[in-house]
Design an enzyme around this catalytic site. Structure first.
Site, PDB file in Angstrom:
ATOM      1  N   ASP A   1       0.819  -1.210   0.000  1.00 58.63           N
ATOM      2  CA  ASP A   1       0.000   0.000   0.000  1.00 58.63           C
ATOM      3  C   ASP A   1       0.857   1.266   0.000  1.00 58.63           C
ATOM      4  O   ASP A   1       0.491   2.268  -0.612  1.00 58.63           O
ATOM      5  CB  ASP A   1      -0.927   0.000   1.215  1.00 58.63           C
ATOM      6  CG  ASP A   1      -2.071  -0.996   1.066  1.00 58.63           C
ATOM      7  OD1 ASP A   1      -2.262  -1.527  -0.041  1.00 58.63           O
ATOM      8  OD2 ASP A   1      -2.771  -1.244   2.066  1.00 58.63           O
ATOM      9  N   GLY A   2       2.000   1.222   0.686  1.00 57.41           N
ATOM     10  CA  GLY A   2       2.881   2.390   0.695  1.00 57.41           C
ATOM     11  C   GLY A   2       3.382   2.730  -0.694  1.00 57.41           C
ATOM     12  O   GLY A   2       3.467   3.911  -1.071  1.00 57.41           O
TER      13      GLY A   2
ATOM     14  N   ARG B   1       2.722   6.198  -2.997  1.00 58.57           N
ATOM     15  CA  ARG B   1       3.743   6.978  -3.699  1.00 58.57           C
ATOM     16  C   ARG B   1       3.419   7.071  -5.187  1.00 58.57           C
ATOM     17  O   ARG B   1       3.607   8.134  -5.810  1.00 58.57           O
ATOM     18  CB  ARG B   1       5.125   6.359  -3.477  1.00 58.57           C
ATOM     19  CG  ARG B   1       5.641   6.544  -2.054  1.00 58.57           C
ATOM     20  CD  ARG B   1       7.072   6.091  -1.909  1.00 58.57           C
ATOM     21  NE  ARG B   1       7.216   4.642  -2.013  1.00 58.57           N
ATOM     22  CZ  ARG B   1       7.079   3.811  -0.999  1.00 58.57           C
ATOM     23  NH1 ARG B   1       6.769   4.272   0.201  1.00 58.57           N
ATOM     24  NH2 ARG B   1       7.255   2.509  -1.171  1.00 58.57           N
TER      25      ARG B   1
ATOM     26  N   ALA C   1      -6.054   1.699   7.316  1.00 60.92           N
ATOM     27  CA  ALA C   1      -4.627   1.829   7.614  1.00 60.92           C
ATOM     28  C   ALA C   1      -4.434   2.195   9.084  1.00 60.92           C
ATOM     29  O   ALA C   1      -4.964   1.536   9.972  1.00 60.92           O
ATOM     30  CB  ALA C   1      -4.000   2.853   6.661  1.00 60.92           C
ATOM     31  N   TYR C   2      -3.698   3.260   9.364  1.00 57.81           N
ATOM     32  CA  TYR C   2      -3.394   3.659  10.741  1.00 57.81           C
ATOM     33  C   TYR C   2      -4.668   3.883  11.544  1.00 57.81           C
ATOM     34  O   TYR C   2      -4.770   3.491  12.719  1.00 57.81           O
ATOM     35  CB  TYR C   2      -2.529   4.913  10.712  1.00 57.81           C
ATOM     36  CG  TYR C   2      -1.809   5.256  11.993  1.00 57.81           C
ATOM     37  CD1 TYR C   2      -1.916   4.486  13.154  1.00 57.81           C
ATOM     38  CD2 TYR C   2      -0.976   6.380  12.049  1.00 57.81           C
ATOM     39  CE1 TYR C   2      -1.237   4.808  14.312  1.00 57.81           C
ATOM     40  CE2 TYR C   2      -0.283   6.710  13.205  1.00 57.81           C
ATOM     41  CZ  TYR C   2      -0.423   5.922  14.332  1.00 57.81           C
ATOM     42  OH  TYR C   2       0.259   6.258  15.488  1.00 57.81           O
ATOM     43  N   ALA C   3      -5.672   4.491  10.932  1.00 57.68           N
ATOM     44  CA  ALA C   3      -6.918   4.789  11.650  1.00 57.68           C
ATOM     45  C   ALA C   3      -7.564   3.519  12.195  1.00 57.68           C
ATOM     46  O   ALA C   3      -8.120   3.512  13.296  1.00 57.68           O
ATOM     47  CB  ALA C   3      -7.889   5.535  10.736  1.00 57.68           C
ATOM     48  N   LEU C   4      -7.509   2.438  11.425  1.00 55.98           N
ATOM     49  CA  LEU C   4      -8.086   1.173  11.879  1.00 55.98           C
ATOM     50  C   LEU C   4      -7.337   0.641  13.092  1.00 55.98           C
ATOM     51  O   LEU C   4      -7.944   0.118  14.037  1.00 55.98           O
ATOM     52  CB  LEU C   4      -8.050   0.155  10.746  1.00 55.98           C
ATOM     53  CG  LEU C   4      -8.653  -1.223  11.036  1.00 55.98           C
ATOM     54  CD1 LEU C   4     -10.147  -1.105  11.322  1.00 55.98           C
ATOM     55  CD2 LEU C   4      -8.408  -2.175   9.871  1.00 55.98           C
ATOM     56  N   SER C   5      -6.015   0.801  13.099  1.00 58.62           N
ATOM     57  CA  SER C   5      -5.213   0.255  14.194  1.00 58.62           C
ATOM     58  C   SER C   5      -5.440   0.986  15.510  1.00 58.62           C
ATOM     59  O   SER C   5      -5.137   0.454  16.575  1.00 58.62           O
ATOM     60  CB  SER C   5      -3.726   0.291  13.830  1.00 58.62           C
ATOM     61  OG  SER C   5      -3.215   1.607  13.859  1.00 58.62           O
TER      62      SER C   5
ATOM     63  N   ALA D   1      -4.245   6.701  21.396  1.00 57.41           N
ATOM     64  CA  ALA D   1      -4.050   6.517  22.837  1.00 57.41           C
ATOM     65  C   ALA D   1      -4.494   7.750  23.634  1.00 57.41           C
ATOM     66  O   ALA D   1      -3.692   8.372  24.327  1.00 57.41           O
ATOM     67  CB  ALA D   1      -2.589   6.192  23.135  1.00 57.41           C
TER      68      ALA D   1
END
Length: 303
Positions: free
Chosen positions: A74-75, A79, A198-202, A221
């Protein structure tokens, strides 16, 4: 149709499948162009000769192609999206999870056959315009690119995050001028539907289907346990005021990050961009099948 081929040249898994595809395309008489870095890598490994690289190489492969094949995870696709300038992209997975990559390496030739037959679609994904004021890059050569060199829009997400300290940062968020919340947290993720996996899911954010005209704001957190992710309309303007008690903080757009000076109030403005990224869709790969496969939904013994 001309196919542009690009990919993550740091991955050893790139070279064999790209070589196989170029030979197959050549046999079929299908036009293709190679990103210059990929062409040079093939020559360096003795997989093609200089004449082949000169004939098929391109410094602007997206401009020379009708469809861009992006080999990586995905990264890599992110790009590629920032270089595509509207050319439709088909992600080929040689990474790990690969939510954005639509086909596996073994299925590329079949995917090209579908494209040649016209059996494909193109969907537009929303992006987020990003503006930052009240700060500059933190001192030190290792702090990443200058702020002006970061992407001006995000396909996945915009992130503010603490850096180099255990102290939380304060992020005051307003939506169209109305106070949303003041977060004490490690940071905040603002994600599009594309970036919701992505990050939001984690950090506990919801999965948003690609066609949803919304964004998600998810704290990282948070000190207050009742501070939960929230979904906003994508045409809202989100303003984040970041205070870090003088510590630098990390600021990232689609994974490209730098450290910003946290000595004063930093203002990040996020709103829907006029730019859209175009992704190729295939008839045998719908979004929900991708989610089921990547997240192992419905598999016995998976918790």
């Amino acid at each position: 149709m001309t196919y542009g081929i690009t990919g993550n040249t740091t991955k050893d898994a790139l070279w064999e499948p790209v070589t196989a595809l170029t030979r197959w395309l050549h046999r079929k008489g299908i036009a293709f162009r190679l990103h210059a870095d990929v062409a040079e890598g093939l020559v360096a490994r003795g997989l093609v000769d200089d004449a082949f690289a000169a004939e098929h190489g391109s410094d602007d492969v997206a401009a020379d192609a009708d469809v861009l094949l992006s080999y990586g995870g995905d990264g890599t696709l992110l790009r590629s999206a920032h270089r595509a300038e509207g050319t439709p992209i088909l992600g080929v997975n040689i990474g790990r999870l690969g939510f954005l990559t639509k086909v596996e390496v073994a299925d590329v030739e079949h995917a090209v056959e579908l494209l040649e037959a016209g059996a494909f679609g193109v969907e537009s994904r929303i992006t987020l315009a990003v503006e930052v004021s009240g700060t500059g890059r933190a001192g030190g050569a290792a702090d990443g690119p200058a702020l002006a060199d970061l992407p001006a829009w995000a396909l996945n997400d915009v992130v503010v995050d603490k850096s180099g300290t255990t102290s939380m940062i304060q992020v005051e968020a307003t939506v169209d001028g109305a106070h949303l919340n003041t977060y004490w947290a490690d940071g905040l993720v603002v994600a599009t539907p594309t970036g919701s996996t992505a990050y939001a899911l984690s950090v506990g954010g919801p999965i948003l289907v690609p066609g949803a005209d919304v964004i998600v704001v998810a704290p990282i957190a948070p000190h207050t346990l009742t501070a939960r992710p929230i979904v906003l309309p994508c045409d809202a303007e989100l303003v984040l005021r970041v205070e870090t008690r003088g510590h630098p903080f990390a600021f990232a757009v689609d994974g490209t990050s730098t450290l910003l000076d946290g000595g004063g109030d930093v203002v990040v403005r996020v709103r829907r961009s006029d730019h859209a990224v175009r992704l190729v869709t295939l008839p045998d790969r719908d979004y929900f099948s991708t989610i089921r496969e990547k997240l192992s939904w419905g598999q016995a013994g998976v918790f």
